[in-house]
Design an enzyme around this catalytic site. Structure first.
Site, PDB file in Angstrom:
ATOM      1  CE1 TYR A 129      -4.186  -1.341  -0.554  1.00 15.95           C
ATOM      2  CE2 TYR A 129      -3.298  -3.087   0.828  1.00 15.95           C
ATOM      3  CZ  TYR A 129      -4.261  -2.629  -0.064  1.00 15.95           C
ATOM      4  OH  TYR A 129      -5.278  -3.452  -0.487  1.00 15.95           O
ATOM      5  NE  ARG A 140      -2.976  -0.243  -5.501  1.00 14.41           N
ATOM      6  CZ  ARG A 140      -4.077  -0.762  -4.960  1.00 14.41           C
ATOM      7  NH1 ARG A 140      -3.981  -1.786  -4.128  1.00 14.41           N
ATOM      8  NH2 ARG A 140      -5.259  -0.287  -5.260  1.00 14.41           N
ATOM      9  CG  HIS A 172     -13.911  -1.404  -1.941  1.00 11.36           C
ATOM     10  ND1 HIS A 172     -13.838  -2.016  -3.164  1.00 11.36           N
ATOM     11  CD2 HIS A 172     -15.011  -1.940  -1.328  1.00 11.36           C
ATOM     12  CE1 HIS A 172     -14.847  -2.882  -3.294  1.00 11.36           C
ATOM     13  NE2 HIS A 172     -15.574  -2.837  -2.197  1.00 11.36           N
ATOM     14  CB  CYS A 217      -4.862   5.038  14.802  1.00 16.59           C
ATOM     15  SG  CYS A 217      -4.054   4.453  16.305  1.00 16.59           S
ATOM     16  N   GLY A 239     -16.332   0.791 -15.619  1.00 25.99           N
ATOM     17  CA  GLY A 239     -14.991   0.227 -15.437  1.00 25.99           C
ATOM     18  C   GLY A 239     -14.831  -0.690 -14.250  1.00 25.99           C
ATOM     19  CB  THR A 240     -16.447  -2.135 -11.676  1.00 25.20           C
ATOM     20  OG1 THR A 240     -16.351  -3.192 -10.709  1.00 25.20           O
ATOM     21  CG2 THR A 240     -17.900  -1.833 -11.950  1.00 25.20           C
ATOM     22  CB  SER A 241     -14.298  -7.161 -13.241  1.00 23.08           C
ATOM     23  OG  SER A 241     -14.124  -7.270 -11.838  1.00 23.08           O
ATOM     24  CD  GLU A 259     -12.501  -7.576 -20.547  1.00 19.90           C
ATOM     25  OE1 GLU A 259     -12.206  -8.154 -19.495  1.00 19.90           O
ATOM     26  OE2 GLU A 259     -11.858  -7.669 -21.611  1.00 19.90           O
ATOM     27  CB  ALA A 295     -13.383   5.039 -18.659  1.00 14.82           C
TER      28      ALA A 295
HETATM   29  C1  BJW Z   1     -11.788  -0.489 -18.391  1.00  8.66           C
HETATM   30  C2  BJW Z   1     -10.620   0.130 -18.884  1.00  8.66           C
HETATM   31  C3  BJW Z   1     -10.773   1.377 -19.546  1.00  8.66           C
HETATM   32  C4  BJW Z   1     -10.044  -1.720 -17.957  1.00  8.66           C
HETATM   33  N1  BJW Z   1     -12.019   1.904 -19.668  1.00  8.66           N
HETATM   34  N2  BJW Z   1     -13.002   0.062 -18.529  1.00  8.66           N
HETATM   35  C5  BJW Z   1     -19.176 -15.605  -2.392  1.00  8.66           C
HETATM   36  C6  BJW Z   1     -20.227 -15.037  -3.100  1.00  8.66           C
HETATM   37  C7  BJW Z   1     -20.530 -13.693  -2.977  1.00  8.66           C
HETATM   38  C8  BJW Z   1     -19.769 -12.865  -2.167  1.00  8.66           C
HETATM   39  C9  BJW Z   1     -18.728 -13.436  -1.453  1.00  8.66           C
HETATM   40  C10 BJW Z   1     -18.433 -14.778  -1.570  1.00  8.66           C
HETATM   41  N3  BJW Z   1     -17.359 -15.039  -0.768  1.00  8.66           N
HETATM   42  C11 BJW Z   1     -16.977 -13.878  -0.178  1.00  8.66           C
HETATM   43  C12 BJW Z   1     -17.802 -12.893  -0.590  1.00  8.66           C
HETATM   44  C13 BJW Z   1     -17.741 -11.456  -0.226  1.00  8.66           C
HETATM   45  C14 BJW Z   1     -16.512 -10.778  -0.820  1.00  8.66           C
HETATM   46  C15 BJW Z   1     -16.483 -11.010  -2.321  1.00  8.66           C
HETATM   47  O1  BJW Z   1     -17.130 -10.331  -3.096  1.00  8.66           O
HETATM   48  N4  BJW Z   1     -15.692 -11.982  -2.785  1.00  8.66           N
HETATM   49  C16 BJW Z   1     -15.635 -12.277  -4.208  1.00  8.66           C
HETATM   50  C17 BJW Z   1     -14.225 -12.706  -4.547  1.00  8.66           C
HETATM   51  C18 BJW Z   1     -16.696 -13.307  -4.525  1.00  8.66           C
HETATM   52  N5  BJW Z   1     -16.645  -9.364  -0.526  1.00  8.66           N
HETATM   53  C19 BJW Z   1     -16.210  -8.835   0.610  1.00  8.66           C
HETATM   54  O2  BJW Z   1     -15.599  -9.491   1.438  1.00  8.66           O
HETATM   55  C20 BJW Z   1     -16.544  -7.377   0.866  1.00  8.66           C
HETATM   56  N6  BJW Z   1     -17.171  -7.259   2.126  1.00  8.66           N
HETATM   57  C21 BJW Z   1     -18.376  -7.827   2.379  1.00  8.66           C
HETATM   58  O3  BJW Z   1     -18.970  -8.488   1.552  1.00  8.66           O
HETATM   59  O4  BJW Z   1     -18.864  -7.545   3.632  1.00  8.66           O
HETATM   60  C22 BJW Z   1     -20.103  -8.171   4.026  1.00  8.66           C
HETATM   61  C23 BJW Z   1     -21.331  -7.439   3.595  1.00  8.66           C
HETATM   62  C24 BJW Z   1     -22.563  -7.998   3.825  1.00  8.66           C
HETATM   63  C25 BJW Z   1     -23.726  -7.341   3.455  1.00  8.66           C
HETATM   64  C26 BJW Z   1     -23.669  -6.098   2.867  1.00  8.66           C
HETATM   65  C27 BJW Z   1     -22.466  -5.517   2.676  1.00  8.66           C
HETATM   66  C28 BJW Z   1     -21.308  -6.186   3.022  1.00  8.66           C
HETATM   67  C29 BJW Z   1     -15.293  -6.526   0.881  1.00  8.66           C
HETATM   68  C30 BJW Z   1     -14.684  -6.402  -0.485  1.00  8.66           C
HETATM   69  C31 BJW Z   1     -13.363  -5.629  -0.413  1.00  8.66           C
HETATM   70  C32 BJW Z   1     -12.709  -5.478  -1.783  1.00  8.66           C
HETATM   71  N7  BJW Z   1     -11.416  -4.931  -1.629  1.00  8.66           N
HETATM   72  C33 BJW Z   1     -10.588  -4.719  -2.803  1.00  8.66           C
HETATM   73  C34 BJW Z   1      -9.127  -4.391  -2.362  1.00  8.66           C
HETATM   74  C35 BJW Z   1      -9.038  -3.136  -1.517  1.00  8.66           C
HETATM   75  C36 BJW Z   1      -8.864  -1.871  -2.311  1.00  8.66           C
HETATM   76  C37 BJW Z   1      -7.525  -1.763  -3.013  1.00  8.66           C
HETATM   77  O5  BJW Z   1      -6.530  -2.377  -2.621  1.00  8.66           O
HETATM   78  O6  BJW Z   1      -7.484  -0.982  -3.989  1.00  8.66           O
HETATM   79  O7  BJW Z   1     -11.151  -3.698  -3.625  1.00  8.66           O
HETATM   80  S1  BJW Z   1     -10.524  -6.130  -3.899  1.00  8.66           S
HETATM   81  C38 BJW Z   1     -10.425  -5.195  -5.379  1.00  8.66           C
HETATM   82  O8  BJW Z   1     -11.573  -5.541  -6.213  1.00  8.66           O
HETATM   83  C39 BJW Z   1     -10.589  -3.723  -4.972  1.00  8.66           C
HETATM   84  C40 BJW Z   1     -11.578  -3.236  -6.002  1.00  8.66           C
HETATM   85  O9  BJW Z   1     -12.256  -2.092  -5.514  1.00  8.66           O
HETATM   86  C41 BJW Z   1     -12.469  -4.442  -6.232  1.00  8.66           C
HETATM   87  C42 BJW Z   1     -13.219  -4.406  -7.532  1.00  8.66           C
HETATM   88  O10 BJW Z   1     -12.340  -4.455  -8.603  1.00  8.66           O
HETATM   89  P1  BJW Z   1     -12.674  -3.643  -9.946  1.00  8.66           P
HETATM   90  O11 BJW Z   1     -12.634  -2.195  -9.674  1.00  8.66           O
HETATM   91  O12 BJW Z   1     -13.901  -4.174 -10.561  1.00  8.66           O
HETATM   92  O13 BJW Z   1     -11.373  -3.981 -10.833  1.00  8.66           O
HETATM   93  P2  BJW Z   1     -11.127  -5.206 -11.838  1.00  8.66           P
HETATM   94  O14 BJW Z   1      -9.672  -5.279 -12.106  1.00  8.66           O
HETATM   95  O15 BJW Z   1     -11.761  -6.442 -11.348  1.00  8.66           O
HETATM   96  O16 BJW Z   1     -11.917  -4.797 -13.163  1.00  8.66           O
HETATM   97  C43 BJW Z   1     -11.509  -3.695 -13.932  1.00  8.66           C
HETATM   98  C44 BJW Z   1     -12.548  -3.480 -15.040  1.00  8.66           C
HETATM   99  O17 BJW Z   1     -12.181  -2.303 -15.752  1.00  8.66           O
HETATM  100  C45 BJW Z   1     -12.635  -4.625 -16.064  1.00  8.66           C
HETATM  101  O18 BJW Z   1     -14.001  -4.956 -16.255  1.00  8.66           O
HETATM  102  C46 BJW Z   1     -12.054  -4.013 -17.346  1.00  8.66           C
HETATM  103  O19 BJW Z   1     -12.719  -4.464 -18.522  1.00  8.66           O
HETATM  104  C47 BJW Z   1     -12.320  -2.537 -17.141  1.00  8.66           C
HETATM  105  N8  BJW Z   1     -11.391  -1.617 -17.820  1.00  8.66           N
HETATM  106  N9  BJW Z   1      -9.556  -0.649 -18.606  1.00  8.66           N
HETATM  107  C48 BJW Z   1     -13.089   1.235 -19.158  1.00  8.66           C
HETATM  108  N10 BJW Z   1      -9.724   2.052 -20.047  1.00  8.66           N
END
Ligand code: BJW
Length: 233
Positions: A56, A59, A109, A117, A175-177, A203, A219
């Site tokens: 981090y 980052r 997030h 802290c 822009g989210t997967s 995509e 985007a």
């Molecule tokens: C472009 C482009 C261009 C490229 N133009 N587009 C089983 C089933 C369902 C859920 C769960 C499960 N087991 C566990 C869970 C819950 C879990 C989860 O979802 N797990 C999955 C793996 C299934 N979730 C959690 O634990 C969350 N908490 C939770 O659920 O609490 C309980 C709750 C209960 C009830 C209500 C609410 C909550 C916490 C999730 C924390 C995610 N943290 C991260 C890392 C921290 C941040 C960091 O370090 O930056 O967050 S993981 C990572 O993924 C990061 C992102 O914010 C997140 C999403 O990723 P994102 O942004 O979609 O990126 P990519 O790389 O996946 O996609 C990029 C996209 O951009 C692609 O589509 C490209 O095509 C596109 N793109 N260039 C336009 N130029």
């Protein structure tokens, strides 16, 4: 184009890709070099805090060096000129929306430039490193971690987001997967309450079939076009 009065926008890593910040799940994405369970879970942090703090710290430095692109600036323009209700929710930890002109952004997030802290629960704007264990400015303990929501932790301000989704007449995902919940479920929640749903992405996302409309492209092209349509309607 229909006239919308209440818009919720969700952004992901793809909106910052053209600013040089890596996405997570691409072949050259962040998780390729850093397995998610090592750097984005509380268990990974407990096992090897130095590794996670370094990840981090890097980052944070990358965020500070990046510049907003045309998509961030277009959403800043939308926030300034749209006369209805608008909630901009981002999964991103960068501050490029704010530097692109949006003043009210919900970082579900967490934020790269915030340190939390674990001793006294205070949060501090943080631009330096954390791996060296700096003292918390509030309590003096060396117990600060990145203010980031890891897997298994509760994303921020969920009640406010769910309330906004229930009121929205348009939900736009940019822009989210669609791989991470609860954000991946927002489209269904908005649709269940009657909102139109639009996806702007390079995509199709995992939940693409849930959207009324998907536009594919970068985007920096799609977002300014769409903002122009909304403001011109
Ligand atoms: C472009 C482009 C261009 C490229 N133009 N587009 C089983 C089933 C369902 C859920 C769960 C499960 N087991 C566990 C869970 C819950 C879990 C989860 O979802 N797990 C999955 C793996 C299934 N979730 C959690 O634990 C969350 N908490 C939770 O659920 O609490 C309980 C709750 C209960 C009830 C209500 C609410 C909550 C916490 C999730 C924390 C995610 N943290 C991260 C890392 C921290 C941040 C960091 O370090 O930056 O967050 S993981 C990572 O993924 C990061 C992102 O914010 C997140 C999403 O990723 P994102 O942004 O979609 O990126 P990519 O790389 O996946 O996609 C990029 C996209 O951009 C692609 O589509 C490209 O095509 C596109 N793109 N260039 C336009 N130029």
């Amino acid at each position: 184009m229909a006239v919308y009065r209440n818009i919720v926008i969700l952004t992901g890593a793809g909106i910052s890709a053209e600013s040089g910040l890596r996405t997570f799940r691409a072949d050259d994405g962040l998780w390729e070099d850093h397995p998610v369970e090592e750097v984005a879970t509380p268990e990974g942090f407990a096992r090897d805090p130095d590794l996670v703090q370094r990840f981090y710290d890097e980052r944070r430095a990358q965020v500070l060096a990046a510049e907003p692109n045309a998509a961030h600036r277009a959403l800043g323009r939308l926030e300034r000129e749209f006369t209805g209700e608008l909630l901009l929710v981002t999964q991103n930890i960068d501050d490029l929306h704010e530097r692109g002109g949006a003043s009210s952004v919900l970082h579900m997030h967490g934020e790269a430039l915030s340190a939390w802290c674990r001793a006294c629960d205070a949060r501090h704007l943080w631009q330096g490193t954390l791996r060296d264990g700096p003292a918390c400015p509030t309590c003096g303990e060396a117990a600060m971690r990145p203010d980031i929501v890891w897997f298994g932790e509760m994303p921020y301000q969920m009640e406010r987001i769910f309330a906004a989704l229930a009121e929205a007449d348009l939900f736009v995902s940019i822009g989210t997967s669609g791989a991470v919940y609860p954000a991946a479920g927002f489209v269904q929640q908005a649709a269940d309450h009657g909102a139109r749903t639009l996806e702007l992405n390079l995509e199709r996302s995992a939940g693409s079939h849930w959207f009324d409309e998907t536009r594919l492209g970068t985007a920096s092209t799609l977002v300014p076009q769409w903002v122009g349509e909304v403001l011109g309607a």
